[in-house]
Design an enzyme around this catalytic site. Structure first.
Site, PDB file in Angstrom:
ATOM      1  CD  GLU A  99      -2.910   0.898   2.771  1.00 30.19           C
ATOM      2  OE1 GLU A  99      -3.365   2.281   2.433  1.00 30.19           O
ATOM      3  OE2 GLU A  99      -3.214  -0.825   2.936  1.00 30.19           O
ATOM      4  CG  ASP A 293       0.817 -15.707  12.242  1.00 33.54           C
ATOM      5  OD1 ASP A 293      -0.467 -15.258  11.307  1.00 33.54           O
ATOM      6  OD2 ASP A 293       0.060 -17.102  12.655  1.00 33.54           O
ATOM      7  CG  HIS A 390      -4.093   6.622  -0.090  1.00 29.59           C
ATOM      8  ND1 HIS A 390      -2.868   5.223   0.224  1.00 29.59           N
ATOM      9  CD2 HIS A 390      -4.332   6.497   1.564  1.00 29.59           C
ATOM     10  CE1 HIS A 390      -3.174   4.911   1.132  1.00 29.59           C
ATOM     11  NE2 HIS A 390      -3.768   5.354   1.828  1.00 29.59           N
TER      12      HIS A 390
END
Length: 436
Positions: A99, A293, A390
């Site tokens: 991202e 994890d 973004h």
């Protein structure tokens, strides 16, 4: 492949002197090779480790031994968040994520926090919970009494599974028991509280649960079904705090905007989901980079947030000087031994870049990163809006998808942003014009 020349002045007895600052102005302006050189000098990476970062990080034969039905490997960008000062120590934080803007946002937030001394952290210890489900009980509360009466015996039997862990000061430390009502009737749930030290702990805890299950059946007269670790690591919490100077972050109006955004998340689960997702942007990227994890961490975080109703994992307040004070409390079941942390070469290198040797330190860093990520998102929302940063980075992805290479990428991005048209079709149109 060109091997980077490392500055050996930063070495002493083969180890890096971590007096270097993580504050590296203009880091984002450097080439990939120049950035890696800076990181290598900071962390004391060997020439072989530098080669591993630049080449395929996970060899196919190693991947084939990690999971089933392997056909290849899947890579993510590996970035470095700069500027982090945590408990007085400088960190460069490796983040594996697809991202855009996440790494930049974390770095910017850390720079602002640094002005007031950086992040301070806390850790409650590496205690994990193993659950044993006891069913078919005529008298569940009597069974609970019996389990608690014989808890020393249960602890002793559990610790027989892992004498090495016990020798390190870990092992099963306590037993809890509670009766719950379910659609299948009453059940007794027994918890083994296990100090797993520097491991995530799943293997050790699951083995202990399976070992003591027959004994618990015998003393309760019930039938045991599930014997497994809980990913709600409520006894393994990491906390972080930072003060963001109001003048550094943009003034009183920005402070108020962030407080209003936080209030929105605290009152509305639809907003809160996105609020907490932003926290995990940073934490999960660090977990992936270090071979932990990340699904377990995500599950634990959101479950913890849902205790008593889904709420933000961060809190914000305004101090007497008008500065913003941010805190986070989050379950952090991380490990620096076992699993992919020692199998994946890039995970080992990421831990070396980070400079952590214990699960506790990794958990503290992760909490600080989560707070930084959340602050950055709220500040963006309270000022220019999240889309600006973004979309500028999204434009770069679109330019590459359109076929731009080298300097073409920057030119296509510049024109798309200038024209306010961040679309793939427009990227192709711009590229065609540039090449004509």
């Amino acid at each position: 492949m060109q091997v980077l020349r490392l500055d050996r002045r930063h070495y002493k007895s083969g180890k890096i002197r971590r007096a270097m600052s993580s504050r590296i102005p203009g880091f984002y302006k450097l080439s990939v090779e120049e950035r890696l050189k800076k990181v290598a000098e900071f962390a004391g990476l060997s020439d072989e480790e530098v080669k591993a970062v630049l080449s395929q990080g996970l060899p196919l034969d190693v991947a084939d031994r990690m999971i089933e039905n392997v056909i290849g490997t899947f890579e993510l960008p590996l970035g470095i968040a700069t500027n982090f000062l945590i408990d007085g120590k400088d960190y460069l934080i490796p983040m594996a994520i697809e991202e855009p803007s996440v790494v930049a946002a974390a770095s910017n937030a850390a720079r602002m926090a640094r002005e007031s001394g950086g992040f301070t952290t806390d850790y409650t210890g590496s205690l994990m919970i193993g659950q044993i489900q006891v069913t078919k009980l005529l008298n569940p509360n009597a069974a609970k009494f019996e389990v608690l009466r014989q808890k020393d015996e249960i602890i002793e039997r559990a610790n027989e599974c892992d004498p090495m862990l016990v020798n390190l000061g870990g092992g099963c430390k306590d037993i809890e028991a509670r009766v719950i009502d379910t659609i299948m009737g009453k059940m007794l749930i027994v918890h083994l509280i296990v100090d797993v030290k520097d491991a995530m702990g799943a293997n050790a805890v699951n083995t202990m649960c399976e070992k003591v299950a027959p004994f618990i059946e015998r003393i309760t007269g019930g039938k045991v079904y599930l014997r497994i670790i809980s990913n709600l690591a409520a006894y393994r919490l990491a906390r972080a705090k930072a003060v963001f100077d109001k003048d550094v972050i943009g003034g009183e109006e920005v402070v108020e905007g962030i407080m209003l955004a936080y209030a929105f998340a605290a009152a509305d689960p639809f907003r809160c989901a996105t609020h907490n997702k932003g926290i995990m942007n940073g934490i999960s990227a660090l977990m992936i980079a270090t071979g932990n994890d990340f699904r377990a961490i995500e599950a634990g975080a959101h479950s913890y947030a849902a205790i008593g109703g889904y709420k933000p994992l961060t809190t914000y307040e305004v101090d007497r000087k008008g500065n913003l004070v941010g805190t986070i409390e989050i379950p952090m079941a991380v490990g620096v031994i076992g699993g992919a942390t020692k199998v994946n070469p890039l995970a080992k290198i990421s831990l070396k870049i980070l400079g952590v040797n214990t699960a506790e330190e990794l958990a503290r860093v992760a909490a600080a990163l989560g707070l930084a990520q959340n602050f950055a998102a709220l500040r963006a929302l309270a000022t220019e809006g999240i889309q600006r940063g973004h979309m500028e980075l999204h434009a770069r992805n679109l330019a590459i998808m359109a076929g731009a290479t080298g300097d073409e990428v920057d030119r296509v991005v510049e024109i798309m942003v200038r024209d306010g048209k961040i679309r793939l079709d427009y990227a192709k149109e711009v590229l065609e014009r540039l090449r004509s």
